[in-house]
Design an enzyme around this catalytic site. Structure first.
Site, PDB file in Angstrom:
ATOM      1  N   VAL A 166       0.866  -1.177   0.000  1.00 24.46           N
ATOM      2  CA  VAL A 166       0.000   0.000   0.000  1.00 24.46           C
ATOM      3  C   VAL A 166       0.907   1.232   0.000  1.00 24.46           C
ATOM      4  CG1 VAL A 166      -1.740   1.269   1.334  1.00 24.46           C
ATOM      5  CG2 VAL A 166      -1.801  -1.237   1.259  1.00 24.46           C
ATOM      6  N   GLU A 177       5.744 -14.982   2.509  1.00 27.18           N
ATOM      7  CA  GLU A 177       6.895 -14.746   3.387  1.00 27.18           C
ATOM      8  C   GLU A 177       6.831 -13.326   3.924  1.00 27.18           C
ATOM      9  OE1 GLU A 177       8.058 -16.137   0.215  1.00 27.18           O
ATOM     10  OE2 GLU A 177       8.178 -18.135   1.092  1.00 27.18           O
ATOM     11  N   ASN A 184       8.629  -6.920  10.337  1.00 26.90           N
ATOM     12  CA  ASN A 184       7.480  -6.216   9.738  1.00 26.90           C
ATOM     13  C   ASN A 184       6.228  -6.459  10.577  1.00 26.90           C
ATOM     14  OD1 ASN A 184       5.641  -4.969   8.086  1.00 26.90           O
ATOM     15  ND2 ASN A 184       6.409  -5.877   6.191  1.00 26.90           N
ATOM     16  N   TYR A 242      -1.637 -10.237   8.628  1.00 24.83           N
ATOM     17  CA  TYR A 242      -1.739 -11.639   8.218  1.00 24.83           C
ATOM     18  C   TYR A 242      -2.333 -12.498   9.334  1.00 24.83           C
ATOM     19  CZ  TYR A 242       1.397 -10.054   4.507  1.00 24.83           C
ATOM     20  OH  TYR A 242       1.949  -9.373   3.458  1.00 24.83           O
TER      21      TYR A 242
HETATM   22  C1  LIG Z   1       1.608  -4.271   5.336  1.00 19.22           C
HETATM   23  C2  LIG Z   1       0.626  -3.387   4.561  1.00 19.22           C
HETATM   24  C3  LIG Z   1       0.308  -4.061   3.219  1.00 19.22           C
HETATM   25  C4  LIG Z   1      -0.664  -3.255   5.377  1.00 19.22           C
HETATM   26  O1  LIG Z   1      -1.588  -2.455   4.666  1.00 19.22           O
HETATM   27  P1  LIG Z   1      -2.371  -1.248   5.372  1.00 19.22           P
HETATM   28  O2  LIG Z   1      -3.339  -0.719   4.408  1.00 19.22           O
HETATM   29  O3  LIG Z   1      -1.374  -0.313   5.963  1.00 19.22           O
HETATM   30  O4  LIG Z   1      -3.091  -2.035   6.576  1.00 19.22           O
HETATM   31  P2  LIG Z   1      -4.613  -1.924   7.022  1.00 19.22           P
HETATM   32  O5  LIG Z   1      -4.961  -0.509   7.269  1.00 19.22           O
HETATM   33  O6  LIG Z   1      -5.467  -2.710   6.089  1.00 19.22           O
HETATM   34  O7  LIG Z   1      -4.546  -2.640   8.427  1.00 19.22           O
HETATM   35  C5  LIG Z   1      -4.563  -4.039   8.498  1.00 19.22           C
HETATM   36  C6  LIG Z   1      -3.941  -4.520   9.789  1.00 19.22           C
HETATM   37  O8  LIG Z   1      -2.553  -4.248   9.779  1.00 19.22           O
HETATM   38  C7  LIG Z   1      -2.142  -3.956  11.118  1.00 19.22           C
HETATM   39  N1  LIG Z   1      -1.704  -2.552  11.160  1.00 19.22           N
HETATM   40  C8  LIG Z   1      -1.974  -1.562  10.273  1.00 19.22           C
HETATM   41  N2  LIG Z   1      -1.338  -0.427  10.624  1.00 19.22           N
HETATM   42  C9  LIG Z   1      -0.668  -0.716  11.757  1.00 19.22           C
HETATM   43  C10 LIG Z   1       0.210   0.014  12.602  1.00 19.22           C
HETATM   44  N3  LIG Z   1       0.509   1.295  12.348  1.00 19.22           N
HETATM   45  N4  LIG Z   1       0.756  -0.607  13.663  1.00 19.22           N
HETATM   46  C11 LIG Z   1       0.473  -1.910  13.939  1.00 19.22           C
HETATM   47  N5  LIG Z   1      -0.331  -2.667  13.150  1.00 19.22           N
HETATM   48  C12 LIG Z   1      -0.894  -2.078  12.097  1.00 19.22           C
HETATM   49  C13 LIG Z   1      -3.349  -4.162  12.003  1.00 19.22           C
HETATM   50  O9  LIG Z   1      -3.373  -5.535  12.370  1.00 19.22           O
HETATM   51  C14 LIG Z   1      -4.465  -3.840  11.036  1.00 19.22           C
HETATM   52  O10 LIG Z   1      -5.680  -4.412  11.412  1.00 19.22           O
HETATM   53  P3  LIG Z   1      -6.787  -3.507  12.162  1.00 19.22           P
HETATM   54  O11 LIG Z   1      -7.049  -2.332  11.278  1.00 19.22           O
HETATM   55  O12 LIG Z   1      -7.943  -4.413  12.270  1.00 19.22           O
HETATM   56  O13 LIG Z   1      -6.165  -3.117  13.453  1.00 19.22           O
HETATM   57  C15 LIG Z   1       1.188  -1.950   4.338  1.00 19.22           C
HETATM   58  O14 LIG Z   1       1.481  -1.369   5.577  1.00 19.22           O
HETATM   59  C16 LIG Z   1       2.396  -1.903   3.422  1.00 19.22           C
HETATM   60  O15 LIG Z   1       2.244  -1.814   2.213  1.00 19.22           O
HETATM   61  N6  LIG Z   1       3.620  -1.914   3.992  1.00 19.22           N
HETATM   62  C17 LIG Z   1       4.835  -1.798   3.188  1.00 19.22           C
HETATM   63  C18 LIG Z   1       5.023  -2.984   2.285  1.00 19.22           C
HETATM   64  C19 LIG Z   1       5.009  -4.280   3.091  1.00 19.22           C
HETATM   65  O16 LIG Z   1       5.661  -4.393   4.115  1.00 19.22           O
HETATM   66  N7  LIG Z   1       4.261  -5.275   2.564  1.00 19.22           N
HETATM   67  C20 LIG Z   1       4.153  -6.581   3.180  1.00 19.22           C
HETATM   68  C21 LIG Z   1       5.293  -7.420   2.721  1.00 19.22           C
HETATM   69  S1  LIG Z   1       5.194  -9.070   3.419  1.00 19.22           S
END
Ligand SMILES: CC(C)(COP(=O)(O)OP(=O)(O)OC[C@H]1O[C@@H](n2cnc3c(N)ncnc32)[C@H](O)[C@@H]1OP(=O)(O)O)[C@@H](O)C(=O)NCCC(=O)NCCS
Length: 154
Positions: free
Chosen positions: A79, A111, A116, A123
């Site tokens: 994202v 993975e 992270n 997940y």
């Molecule tokens: C990991 C990623 C895909 C999550 O997407 P996102 O849109 O930020 O997450 P969401 O808003 O849908 O939140 C989903 C869950 O993530 C976790 N989460 C989101 N933001 C968080 C934060 N700041 N701190 C802790 N947990 C968090 C929570 O479990 C959350 O669930 P909840 O809303 O019910 O509490 C995104 O942060 C990202 O793109 N990160 C960089 C790339 C990456 O690391 N990808 C994964 C590689 S394995």
């Protein structure tokens, strides 16, 4: 539900080669060790399931998943940093799980870096459990970082 998820201009569609430049720009913003544009092109050319989430004509998220007999592998889920924390990652991952189901997948693997915490949080709430570790799988600032292998039955 966050305002962004209700935005009528938010939609998901298959990634096209024309998206790769924008996707790779988000990738570079989001990861310290990003995939190159060539990797995304290869994923499209081998027929992986590649989806983009579009808001007002901009790529705000994307996912890449390989699908084989019985199992799928989420290879990338990302994202755009300024859009994180608003439910897009959860929505996109839920969508990819639906696509995997449509391909009669029994198990979805992915993975993730142990560092992270946000991704691991996402997940685990979607039913993924750790099934293994790949030692020194990822590049890191100092040496290499392990990968946790997570899996979820469908
Ligand atoms: C990991 C990623 C895909 C999550 O997407 P996102 O849109 O930020 O997450 P969401 O808003 O849908 O939140 C989903 C869950 O993530 C976790 N989460 C989101 N933001 C968080 C934060 N700041 N701190 C802790 N947990 C968090 C929570 O479990 C959350 O669930 P909840 O809303 O019910 O509490 C995104 O942060 C990202 O793109 N990160 C960089 C790339 C990456 O690391 N990808 C994964 C590689 S394995």
């Amino acid at each position: 539900m966050s305002a962004i998820l209700k935005d009528p201009l938010l939609h998901l569609r298959p990634m096209q080669e024309a998206d790769v430049e924008a996707v790779a720009a988000v990738e570079t913003e989001a990861y310290e060790f990003p995939w190159s544009p060539g990797i995304f092109l290869d994923c499209l050319r081998v027929g992986y399931c590649c989806w983009v989430c579009i808001l007002r004509r901009e790529v705000v998220a994307y996912g890449v998943m390989s699908v084989a007999v019985g199992e799928s592998h989420i290879l990338n889920l990302c994202v755009r940093p300024d859009m994180q924390g608003q439910g897009l990652g959860r929505k996109l991952l839920g969508y990819l799980l639906g696509v995997a189901r449509g391909h009669h997948t029994d198990t979805v693997f992915l993975e993730v870096r142990p560092s992270n915490r946000v991704a691991i949080g996402l997940y685990s709430t979607l039913g993924f459990n750790q099934v293994g570790v790949r030692r020194a799988y990822y590049p890191a600032r100092r040496g290499r970082e392990d990968a946790l292998i997570l899996a979820r039955s469908l």
